[in-house]
Enzyme design. Structure first.
Site, PDB file in Angstrom:
ATOM      1  N   LYS A 127     -17.442 -15.742   4.182  1.00  6.65           N
ATOM      2  CA  LYS A 127     -18.932 -15.513   4.532  1.00  6.65           C
ATOM      3  C   LYS A 127     -19.575 -14.984   3.345  1.00  6.65           C
ATOM      4  O   LYS A 127     -19.342 -14.244   2.440  1.00  6.65           O
ATOM      5  CB  LYS A 127     -19.109 -14.702   5.493  1.00  6.65           C
ATOM      6  CG  LYS A 127     -18.708 -15.392   6.842  1.00  6.65           C
ATOM      7  CD  LYS A 127     -18.963 -14.390   8.044  1.00  6.65           C
ATOM      8  CE  LYS A 127     -18.954 -15.111   9.404  1.00  6.65           C
ATOM      9  NZ  LYS A 127     -18.993 -14.385  10.534  1.00  6.65           N
ATOM     10  N   GLY A 160      -9.198  -8.205   0.308  1.00  5.06           N
ATOM     11  CA  GLY A 160      -7.791  -7.956   0.758  1.00  5.06           C
ATOM     12  C   GLY A 160      -7.389  -9.663   0.922  1.00  5.06           C
ATOM     13  O   GLY A 160      -5.892  -9.465   0.594  1.00  5.06           O
ATOM     14  N   GLY A 194     -12.818  -3.624   1.235  1.00  2.00           N
ATOM     15  CA  GLY A 194     -14.165  -3.179   1.241  1.00  2.00           C
ATOM     16  C   GLY A 194     -14.574  -2.139  -0.023  1.00  2.00           C
ATOM     17  O   GLY A 194     -15.840  -2.403  -0.525  1.00  2.00           O
ATOM     18  N   ARG A 234       0.918  -1.244  -0.221  1.00  2.00           N
ATOM     19  CA  ARG A 234       0.013   0.113   0.084  1.00  2.00           C
ATOM     20  C   ARG A 234       0.944   1.411  -0.155  1.00  2.00           C
ATOM     21  O   ARG A 234       0.421   2.083  -0.492  1.00  2.00           O
ATOM     22  CB  ARG A 234      -1.028   0.022   1.133  1.00  2.00           C
ATOM     23  CG  ARG A 234      -2.146  -0.971   0.989  1.00  2.00           C
ATOM     24  CD  ARG A 234      -2.984  -1.014   2.062  1.00  2.00           C
ATOM     25  NE  ARG A 234      -4.393  -1.580   1.564  1.00  2.00           N
ATOM     26  CZ  ARG A 234      -5.228  -1.933   2.624  1.00  2.00           C
ATOM     27  NH1 ARG A 234      -5.076  -1.815   3.818  1.00  2.00           N
ATOM     28  NH2 ARG A 234      -6.397  -2.678   2.077  1.00  2.00           N
TER      29      ARG A 234
HETATM   30  P1  ADP Z   1     -11.410 -11.100   0.363  1.00  5.82           P
HETATM   31  O1  ADP Z   1     -10.592 -10.568   1.740  1.00  5.82           O
HETATM   32  O2  ADP Z   1     -10.736 -11.507  -0.531  1.00  5.82           O
HETATM   33  O3  ADP Z   1     -12.740 -10.407   0.427  1.00  5.82           O
HETATM   34  P2  ADP Z   1     -12.819 -12.837   2.623  1.00  5.82           P
HETATM   35  O4  ADP Z   1     -12.706 -11.881   3.661  1.00  5.82           O
HETATM   36  O5  ADP Z   1     -14.106 -12.882   2.289  1.00  5.82           O
HETATM   37  O6  ADP Z   1     -12.043 -12.659   1.401  1.00  5.82           O
HETATM   38  O7  ADP Z   1     -12.540 -14.213   2.965  1.00  5.82           O
HETATM   39  C1  ADP Z   1     -11.127 -14.812   3.192  1.00  5.82           C
HETATM   40  C2  ADP Z   1     -10.907 -15.766   4.055  1.00  5.82           C
HETATM   41  O8  ADP Z   1     -12.084 -16.895   3.837  1.00  5.82           O
HETATM   42  C3  ADP Z   1      -9.616 -16.404   3.905  1.00  5.82           C
HETATM   43  O9  ADP Z   1      -8.787 -15.881   5.029  1.00  5.82           O
HETATM   44  C4  ADP Z   1      -9.799 -17.957   3.982  1.00  5.82           C
HETATM   45  O10 ADP Z   1      -8.911 -18.777   4.937  1.00  5.82           O
HETATM   46  C5  ADP Z   1     -11.255 -18.271   4.496  1.00  5.82           C
HETATM   47  N1  ADP Z   1     -12.039 -19.331   4.039  1.00  5.82           N
HETATM   48  C6  ADP Z   1     -11.753 -19.765   2.596  1.00  5.82           C
HETATM   49  N2  ADP Z   1     -12.382 -20.896   2.241  1.00  5.82           N
HETATM   50  C7  ADP Z   1     -12.801 -21.257   3.519  1.00  5.82           C
HETATM   51  C8  ADP Z   1     -13.646 -22.555   3.955  1.00  5.82           C
HETATM   52  N3  ADP Z   1     -13.772 -23.520   3.371  1.00  5.82           N
HETATM   53  N4  ADP Z   1     -13.795 -22.654   5.454  1.00  5.82           N
HETATM   54  C9  ADP Z   1     -13.285 -21.417   6.075  1.00  5.82           C
HETATM   55  N5  ADP Z   1     -12.668 -20.402   5.765  1.00  5.82           N
HETATM   56  C10 ADP Z   1     -12.519 -20.384   4.498  1.00  5.82           C
HETATM   57 MG    MG Z   2     -11.141 -10.314   3.748  1.00  8.24          MG
END
Ligand code: ADP
Ligand code: MG
Length: 394
Positions: A196, A350, A373, A35
């Site tokens: 989620k 992220g 976000g 960043r």
């Molecule tokens: P981003 O930051 O890219 O938007 P998220 O914050 O929604 O992504 O989610 C990222 C997290 O999701 C990762 O840290 C990963 O460990 C978790 N994750 C991915 N698949 C699973 C799973 N099957 N069970 C639990 N956690 C998971």
């Molecule tokens: Mg995230």
């Protein structure tokens, strides 16, 4: 159109720049300088234009109070290294100490203010605090794409008191994300993973009007699978979102969007990096096991075929717990497929960006967003308040 850096004469001007220096720290050291590097073009440009460059950012969640471990000093050191130039750091972001430091600046100097979130007024977008931030400057530049979805004093409030412009990083992000969202070449594929579904429902809803395929992974896929009646054992699932998941599946069908769920997955006997791992078909998951990677052999084959035939791909959310090596394969293979494909590839989120970086493939993507976000908000099709607040080009 918003005003940008070419719409002002910065010579001798005190330019307050909101950057996103919300970087990970460990033992008082910056562990990822991404960043900071992303903000360099704007900082260097302003310094070269003979402006007095005053930088401000938030860092972490100090909840409106001073926190020794969330001071920006380590960031200042890293920035000075990267710029190869002296950076003066002050221990406040408003008040007499800041005024004194700004008054003694020469043209081309760079000053770094203290964490804006040490004041409650930051998140409350308090007008008085905004005014104090703006007090020692002539022009405001927003370059913090990662904070542009938040209406805070340092992103939105200050624009009430200063003429404003978008910095280079912000413009680059808006162009790259705007490009794929407004004028995508099809086949347009969205890969949706991550922990989620709840934070991403409106993203998926918005994408259903634009994309041809949605490939699901991660916790999101688990919830879709359970909604379709599969036993997913101890997998991360949002049980209160099963109906939402079913609705999204029927909406996709109505709109002719192909929404794919994993056919086989890597399961674990517990949530642990040393857990026992095995690959099974999604109808073979024991009730005391959990899915930690959506990337089974067949699933990856199908997803890769879709990616290789795409013209535009956006990716949000890792498709497994890539932080555990045993369960990183799916995420890595998807990253590789994106790197190899001829499609325009845009990564938002992220952890997704971190996964691509860990795979060493950042340079192979069309664009990896610096904002989690903020990029999600973009994929939702919603305006970013801090971008809206920048002066329009008349
Ligand atoms: P981003 O930051 O890219 O938007 P998220 O914050 O929604 O992504 O989610 C990222 C997290 O999701 C990762 O840290 C990963 O460990 C978790 N994750 C991915 N698949 C699973 C799973 N099957 N069970 C639990 N956690 C998971
Ligand atoms: Mg995230």
């Amino acid at each position: 159109m918003k005003k940008s850096l070419k719409d002002y004469n910065f010579k001798g001007k005190r330019v307050l720049v909101r950057v996103d220096f919300n970087v990970p720290l460990e033992d008082g050291k910056v562990t990822d300088t991404n960043r900071i590097e992303a903000a360099l073009p704007t900082i260097k440009f302003l310094a070269n234009e003979d402006a007095k460059v005053i930088l401000m950012s938030h860092l972490g969640r100090p909840k409106g109070e001073f926190k020794e471990e969330l001071k920006l000093d380590p960031v200042g050191k890293e920035l000075a290294n990267l710029l190869n130039k002296k950076v003066v750091k002050v221990d406040d972001c408003i008040g007499s100490e800041v005024k004194k430091a700004v008054d003694s600046m020469n043209n081309g100097d760079v000053l770094l203010l203290e964490n804006t979130r040490f004041y409650k007024g930051e998140k409350e977008n308090d007008p008085e605090f905004s005014k104090q931030l703006a007090e020692n400057a002539d022009i405001f530049v927003l370059d913090a794409f990662g904070a542009a979805h938040r209406a805070h004093a340092s992103t939105v409030g200050v624009t009430e008191y200063l003429p404003s412009a978008a910095g280079f990083l912000l413009m680059r992000e808006l162009n790259a994300l705007g490009d794929v969202m407004e004028d995508p070449e099809s086949p347009f594929v969205a890969i949706m993973g991550g922990a989620k579904i709840s934070g991403k429902i409106s993203v998926i809803e918005n994408l259903l009007d634009k994309v041809d395929f949605i490939l699901t992974g991660g916790g999101i896929a688990n919830t879709f699978l359970k909604a379709q009646g599969y036993e997913v054992g101890e997998s991360l699932v949002e049980d209160d979102k099963l109906q939402v998941a079913r609705d999204l599946i029927s909406k996709a069908r109505e709109k002719g969007v192909i929404l794919l769920l994993p056919k086989d997955v890597i399961i674990a006997d517990r949530f642990d990096k040393e857990a026992e791992a095995k690959e099974v078909s999604v109808d073979q998951i024991p009730s005391d096991w959990q899915i930690l990677d959506s990337g089974g052999t067949q699933t990856l084959e199908e997803y890769k075929t879709v990616i290789m035939n795409a013209k535009t791909v956006i990716w949000n959310g890792p498709i497994g717990v890539f932080e555990f090596d045993k369960f990183a394969k799916g995420t890595n293979e998807i990253a590789k497929a994106l790197a190899e494909s001829d499609a325009k590839t845009v990564i938002g989120g992220g952890e997704s960006a971190a996964a691509v970086k860990k795979a060493g493939l950042t340079d192979k993507m069309t664009h990896v967003s610096t904002g989690g976000g903020a990029s999600l908000r973009f994929f939702e099709g919603k305006p970013l308040p801090a971008v809206e607040a920048i002066d329009d080009l008349k």
